[in-house]
Motif scaffolding. Sequence first.
Motif, short mmCIF file in Angstrom:
data_model
loop_
_atom_site.label_atom_id
_atom_site.label_comp_id
_atom_site.label_asym_id
_atom_site.label_seq_id
_atom_site.Cartn_x
_atom_site.Cartn_y
_atom_site.Cartn_z
N UNK A 66 31.65 26.24 39.39
CA UNK A 66 30.16 25.66 39.09
C UNK A 66 29.64 26.48 37.75
N UNK A 67 30.21 27.18 37.60
CA UNK A 67 30.12 28.47 37.33
C UNK A 67 30.82 28.43 35.77
N UNK A 68 31.90 28.43 35.57
CA UNK A 68 32.58 28.07 34.60
C UNK A 68 33.30 29.00 34.04
N UNK A 69 32.09 29.00 32.36
CA UNK A 69 32.79 29.33 31.26
C UNK A 69 31.59 31.21 31.66
N UNK A 70 30.61 30.80 32.10
CA UNK A 70 30.01 32.37 32.39
C UNK A 70 29.86 33.11 32.85
N UNK A 71 31.14 32.61 33.69
CA UNK A 71 31.66 33.63 34.51
C UNK A 71 32.10 35.65 33.98
N UNK A 72 31.80 36.08 34.53
CA UNK A 72 32.70 37.66 34.14
C UNK A 72 34.59 37.54 34.28
N UNK A 73 35.27 37.64 33.22
CA UNK A 73 36.75 37.97 33.85
C UNK A 73 37.24 38.41 34.23
N UNK A 74 36.68 39.53 35.26
CA UNK A 74 36.68 40.75 36.19
C UNK A 74 36.75 39.52 37.66
N UNK A 75 35.96 38.94 37.74
CA UNK A 75 35.24 37.64 39.09
C UNK A 75 36.48 36.50 38.75
N UNK A 76 36.26 35.94 37.73
CA UNK A 76 37.19 35.08 37.67
C UNK A 76 38.81 35.05 37.77
N UNK A 77 39.19 36.02 37.19
CA UNK A 77 40.79 36.95 37.64
C UNK A 77 41.24 36.57 39.41
N UNK A 78 39.90 38.17 39.47
CA UNK A 78 39.97 37.80 41.32
C UNK A 78 39.99 36.67 42.13
N UNK A 79 39.69 35.53 41.49
CA UNK A 79 39.45 34.54 42.55
C UNK A 79 40.59 33.60 42.04
N UNK A 80 40.82 33.54 40.69
CA UNK A 80 41.81 32.52 40.45
C UNK A 80 43.24 33.00 41.39
N UNK A 81 43.46 34.35 41.08
CA UNK A 81 44.89 35.25 42.35
C UNK A 81 44.20 34.71 43.89
N UNK A 82 43.04 34.02 43.93
CA UNK A 82 43.10 34.45 45.88
C UNK A 82 43.62 33.55 46.40
N UNK A 83 44.43 32.97 46.99
CA UNK A 83 45.86 32.79 48.15
C UNK A 83 44.91 31.47 48.94
N UNK A 84 43.07 32.50 49.48
CA UNK A 84 42.46 31.20 50.41
C UNK A 84 41.66 30.88 49.62
N UNK A 85 41.04 29.41 50.03
CA UNK A 85 40.15 28.89 49.50
C UNK A 85 39.34 29.21 50.05
N UNK A 86 38.14 29.89 50.86
CA UNK A 86 37.47 30.96 51.29
C UNK A 86 37.26 32.10 50.34
N UNK A 87 37.49 32.97 49.61
CA UNK A 87 37.50 34.03 48.69
C UNK A 87 36.60 34.20 47.77
#
Length: 135
Positions: A83-104
């Motif tokens: 939902x936050x898409x392109x406006x999301x800071x890179x560090x947060x997007x990267x951390x969540x992209x690597x998460x294996x659990x959907x509730x991260x």
Amino acid sequence: MKRLITALVSGALAAVAAEAGTFSFVENGRAKPIRVPDDPALSTLTAADELAEYVRKMTGAAMPVVTGGTVRAGMVAIGTLDALGDGLPRAIADALAKATRKEASALGVADGAYWIVGRETAAELKGVYRQLERF
């Protein structure tokens, strides 16, 4: 100097370096606004309402909840990775992209704003509860 964003990843806390900064939810008796994405999920609205309510109970200051638009310095952003898409800071997007659990979820300061972001729907609400436990 770097500030840490914490992310609940695979059931354990992981730290990700992000832009330096601090954030106060209330300054001089005035609460910062909460921004949620356009057409937010019910869990995102609930997360924003919960944070606003508890900040009001603790400080007496009302946090307005604003839908849509750009997240700017001095705001609290709540939403999901998609939902936050392109406006999301890179560090947060990267951390969540690597998460294996959907509730991260990831919490932290970036670009002068405070971000509470869930990997998928409902994870942002868990992120708000994690933040409230820190108060």
